[in-house]
Structure formats: structure tokens, C-alpha cells
Design an enzyme around this catalytic site. Structure first.
Site, PDB file in Angstrom:
ATOM      1  CG  ASN A  13      34.608  47.880  37.756  1.00 32.14           C
ATOM      2  OD1 ASN A  13      33.510  48.303  37.393  1.00 32.14           O
ATOM      3  ND2 ASN A  13      35.744  48.268  37.190  1.00 32.14           N
ATOM      4  CD1 TRP A  14      29.509  43.531  39.132  1.00 34.65           C
ATOM      5  CD2 TRP A  14      27.382  43.891  38.511  1.00 34.65           C
ATOM      6  NE1 TRP A  14      28.696  42.835  39.987  1.00 34.65           N
ATOM      7  CE2 TRP A  14      27.389  43.037  39.632  1.00 34.65           C
ATOM      8  CE3 TRP A  14      26.152  44.265  37.955  1.00 34.65           C
ATOM      9  CZ2 TRP A  14      26.207  42.540  40.193  1.00 34.65           C
ATOM     10  CZ3 TRP A  14      24.976  43.775  38.515  1.00 34.65           C
ATOM     11  CH2 TRP A  14      25.009  42.922  39.624  1.00 34.65           C
ATOM     12  CE  LYS A  15      36.479  46.185  34.437  1.00 34.22           C
ATOM     13  NZ  LYS A  15      37.737  45.878  33.787  1.00 34.22           N
ATOM     14  CG  HIS A  98      38.523  51.298  36.086  1.00 27.53           C
ATOM     15  ND1 HIS A  98      38.844  50.914  34.808  1.00 27.53           N
ATOM     16  CD2 HIS A  98      38.555  50.178  36.847  1.00 27.53           C
ATOM     17  CE1 HIS A  98      39.063  49.607  34.805  1.00 27.53           C
ATOM     18  NE2 HIS A  98      38.897  49.136  36.023  1.00 27.53           N
ATOM     19  CD  GLU A 100      37.987  48.889  31.884  1.00 29.66           C
ATOM     20  OE1 GLU A 100      36.841  49.099  32.317  1.00 29.66           O
ATOM     21  OE2 GLU A 100      38.563  47.782  31.994  1.00 29.66           O
ATOM     22  CD  GLU A 170      41.612  47.883  39.100  1.00 33.52           C
ATOM     23  OE1 GLU A 170      41.011  46.865  39.430  1.00 33.52           O
ATOM     24  OE2 GLU A 170      41.180  48.682  38.251  1.00 33.52           O
ATOM     25  N   GLY A 176      41.605  42.556  32.710  1.00 38.89           N
ATOM     26  CA  GLY A 176      40.830  41.879  31.667  1.00 38.89           C
ATOM     27  C   GLY A 176      41.691  41.073  30.705  1.00 38.89           C
ATOM     28  CB  SER A 216      43.530  38.929  35.639  1.00 34.69           C
ATOM     29  OG  SER A 216      43.327  39.542  34.365  1.00 34.69           O
TER      30      SER A 216
HETATM   31  P1  PGA Z   1      39.430  42.296  35.732  1.00 34.49           P
HETATM   32  O1  PGA Z   1      39.114  43.840  35.963  1.00 34.49           O
HETATM   33  O2  PGA Z   1      39.274  41.620  37.061  1.00 34.49           O
HETATM   34  O3  PGA Z   1      38.429  41.840  34.726  1.00 34.49           O
HETATM   35  O4  PGA Z   1      40.844  42.214  35.230  1.00 34.49           O
HETATM   36  C1  PGA Z   1      39.534  44.497  37.120  1.00 34.49           C
HETATM   37  C2  PGA Z   1      39.116  45.946  37.061  1.00 34.49           C
HETATM   38  O5  PGA Z   1      39.181  46.536  35.987  1.00 34.49           O
HETATM   39  O6  PGA Z   1      38.723  46.540  38.085  1.00 34.49           O
END
Ligand code: PGA
Length: 255
Positions: A13-15, A98, A100, A170, A176, A216
């Protein structure tokens, strides 16, 4: 992972990262490193990079996903992208729900369900995200909360369409932050999600469901997380932005 029962899926997931030029470089670096992967490999890139990613990965084992999709087919929804627009472009996967999006963009369990249904109807595969906040874990309500998120997200989805759905567990406190859930914590909640799917559908459906861990996950901890029976893959943020790290995780899932 239990590869006799279900497919291992590693998705990046590049965001909101990478321009088109950077996308070309990263995907071109990645393709040769993962060509022999014994798991599904997906990169979920920003909308503006989808066409580039689809073109670059043609004829390879790398699949392309978007990071969101709107639930209506078309209409006055300024700034939104429909499922048909994605499939027409050759996009195969989409991240839905997600944390976010839930935290910053008003995503709710109900809109997650609507997006999931729209994506599945259009033939997309959904990476459906669920997970608890730190305070919810501390309150001891993780299992109930994640079960509820799963239940609402899957409302109205036919059993025949479950093969288009991958659930990503998640924990929000691990995303993150560099704080990973322990392999046992990850496995425990993935098992709760599987039991929830069994309750809604049946055990065979639950056994066939790919359930990822995300938060992470990196080149150093992937092998241990993936060694757990209910962790069938990973949704990787930060570590998917470096080809070598992402490839290490994919190799760990290929064993
Ligand atoms: P991260 O993000 O690996 O940077 O913790 C995972 C995600 O949000 O899918």
C-alpha cells in the site's frame, strides 16, 4: 500461513507516495526480484499511477490495485473514482476501509460495506481493512470490534463472491509507528476474523479466506508473522516503498 487451504497474498500500500517517474523506477526494480514468487504480489498505487503500473506489469506476476473506490456507478461525486473506471484500466485489486480513510476521510463501516459491494460487483478483488485503535485494545474490546467491522463490511455479500475478498487485519496503533503486533497478537485477531466469517457463512468459507496482517510489517519481522497459521499474507505500507525490502517479505511468503 496455511497454503494448502488458501492463497498467500502480499500487497504493498504505497499510500500518497511516488510520482509517475518514481513509480516506473520502483516497479521496474521490483519485477525481476519477485518473478518467482509463490504468493500473489500486488502493488496498490495512487490513482494517477495506475495506468503506468498496469502497463509496466503486463505479462508479469505483479498485480495492480487502487487505494479506494466510490460506491456509486457514476454521477455527481466530484473527485471520486468508480469501480468500472478501475476495471476498465486493468486494475484488479482495491483497498477498502483503510484506517487512514476511516480516520481522516469520514469512512464508516456502512460506507466500507457499500464500497465492498460495488467493487465486487465490478469484478475487483477487495483488500478489506479492519482493526482497532490503541484505546480500544486497552479497553479489551478488540475482538468484538473487529468482528463487528467484519460483519458489517460483509453484509449482503454472497458466499460465491467471497473469493474476491481478502481481509487485512491492521491494528491502527501499529500502522506507520514501527510498533508491530507480536506474531501471536496478529494470529489471535486473524483467527477471530476467520471465526466471524465462519459464523456468517460456514467453516469452508472461513478456511478459504485469505486474512492478512498489516502494521509495520517489514523485511525483519515478516517471516515470523507469516509463520502463524491464520496470517495468510501482509498489507505493507512503508516497507513496500523499497523494492528490496518488499521482495524480502514476498520471499518470506513464498516459503
Ligand atoms: P505500514 O502501513 O506498513 O507503514 O505500517 C501498513 C498499512 O497502512 O497498510
Amino acid at each position: 500461513m496455511n497454503k494448502t487451504l488458501r492463497k498467500a497474498v502480499i500487497a504493498g500500500n504505497w499510500k500518497m507516495n511516488n510520482t509517475r517517474v518514481e513509480t516506473k523506477a520502483l516497479i521496474n526494480d521490483l519485477i525481476p526480484l519477485v518473478k518467482d514468487a509463490d504468493c500473489e504480489v500486488v502493488v496498490c498505487v495512487p490513482f494517477t499511477n495506475l495506468e503506468t503500473a498496469v502497463n509496466l506489469t503486463k505479462g508479469t506476476n505483479v498485480k495492480v490495485g487502487a487505494q479506494n473506490v466510490h460506491f456509486e456507478k457514476s454521477g455527481a461525486f466530484t473527485g471520486e473514482i468508480s469501480a468500472d473506471m478501475l476495471t476498465e484500466m486493468g486494475v484488479e485489486y482495491v483497498v477498502v476501509g483503510h484506517s487512514e480513510r476511516r480516520q481522516y476521510f469520514g469512512e464508516t463501516n456502512v460506507t466500507v460495506n457499500k464500497r465492498t459491494k460495488a467493487a465486487v460487483a465490478a469484478g475487483l478483488k477487495v483488500l478489506l481493512c479492519v482493526g482497532e485503535l490503541l484505546e480500544e485494545r486497552e479497553q479489551g474490546i478488540t475482538d468484538e470490534l473487529v468482528a463487528l467491522q467484519t460483519k458489517i463490511a460483509l453484509q449482503g455479500i454472497d458466499k460465491a463472491d467471497l473469493n474476491k475478498i481478502i481481509i487485512a487485519y491492521e491494528p491502527v496503533w501499529a500502522i506507520g509507528t514501527g510498533k508491530t503486533a507480536t506474531a501471536d497478537q496478529a494470529n489471535e485477531v486473524c483467527a477471530v476474523i476467520r471465526a466471524t466469517v465462519a459464523k456468517i457463512y460456514d467453516q469452508a468459507a472461513a478456511d478459504a479466506m485469505t486474512i492478512q496482517y498489516g502494521g509495520s510489517m517489514n523485511a525483519g519481522n515478516a517471516a515470523e508473522l507469516l509463520s502463524k497459521p491464520d496470517v495468510d499474507g501482509g498489507l505493507i505500507g512503508g516497507a513496500s516503498l523499497k523494492a528490496a525490502d518488499f521482495a524480502t517479505i514476498i520471499n518470506a511468503a513464498s516459503k
